[in-house]
Design an enzyme around this catalytic site. Structure first.
Site, PDB file in Angstrom:
ATOM      1  CB  CYS A 163      -0.902   0.054   1.142  1.00  0.00           C
ATOM      2  SG  CYS A 163      -1.868   1.547   1.410  1.00  0.00           S
TER       3      CYS A 163
ATOM      4  CB  CYS B 207      -0.155   2.202   5.610  1.00  0.00           C
ATOM      5  SG  CYS B 207      -1.055   0.629   5.036  1.00  0.00           S
TER       6      CYS B 207
ATOM      7  CB  CYS C 188      -5.041  -0.620   2.498  1.00  0.00           C
ATOM      8  SG  CYS C 188      -3.814  -1.067   3.563  1.00  0.00           S
TER       9      CYS C 188
ATOM     10  CB  CYS D 159      -3.967   2.820   6.114  1.00  0.00           C
ATOM     11  SG  CYS D 159      -3.951   2.825   4.181  1.00  0.00           S
TER      12      CYS D 159
ATOM     13  CB  CYS E  15      -9.229  -3.714 -11.776  1.00  0.00           C
ATOM     14  SG  CYS E  15      -8.985  -2.757 -12.945  1.00  0.00           S
TER      15      CYS E  15
END
Length: 155
Positions: free
Chosen positions: A68, A71, A117, A120, A142
């Site tokens: 991510c 984070c 995510c 976060c 995607c």
């Protein structure tokens, strides 16, 4: 996006179930704006989408893990990445069932499954099923390139 949380999606049999949304992001809106570029903020915190075929990873074949960008949580690996020719990085599964959260997304007059995510609560992209790709899960995660950072495998 941070103020109002969407309702969790009731998933079909092949999508992992999540009983609740992740804890709210530990940063304030101002902190996210300071930490992210305007483009990253738009996608990650406002659930925007980058234009197809413009992102850094849509056609990347480098071995490694995808984290991510907000984070640093590890979300996907190159082992599950495949060429879907849709203009965004595509994966047939996340690294682990609890790495991402799924939400029902009815924006823009569509009925989709948003992927965020789990650490976060940042927007990553969407997951689609039943498109006929020859993958083990028949799913296409995607994901916006700008939502990810690729950490190449050590050689």
């Amino acid at each position: 996006m941070d103020a109002a949380q969407p309702t969790p999606l009731p998933h079909g049999p092949s999508l992992p179930r999540r009983s609740s949304l992740p804890h709210p992001a530990a940063r304030t809106d101002a902190e996210w704006r300071d930490r992210l570029t305007p483009e990253e903020y738009h996608v990650l915190r406002e659930a925007g989408t980058e234009r197809a075929y413009t992102g850094e990873y849509w056609d990347t074949h480098t071995k490694g893990s995808y984290r991510c960008r907000a984070c640093g949580a590890e979300l996907f690996t190159s082992r599950e990445k495949f060429d879907s020719h849709c203009g965004w990085p595509s994966f047939w599964a996340p690294l682990a069932d609890d790495a991402v959260v799924y939400l029902h997304d009815r924006t823009l007059g569509m009925d989709r499954v948003e992927v965020r995510c789990a650490t976060c609560n940042s927007h990553l992209g969407h997951v689609f099923e039943g498109e006929g790709y020859a993958t083990p899960t028949d799913q296409r995660f995607c994901i916006n390139s700008i939502s990810l950072t690729l950490v190449p495998e050590a050689e």
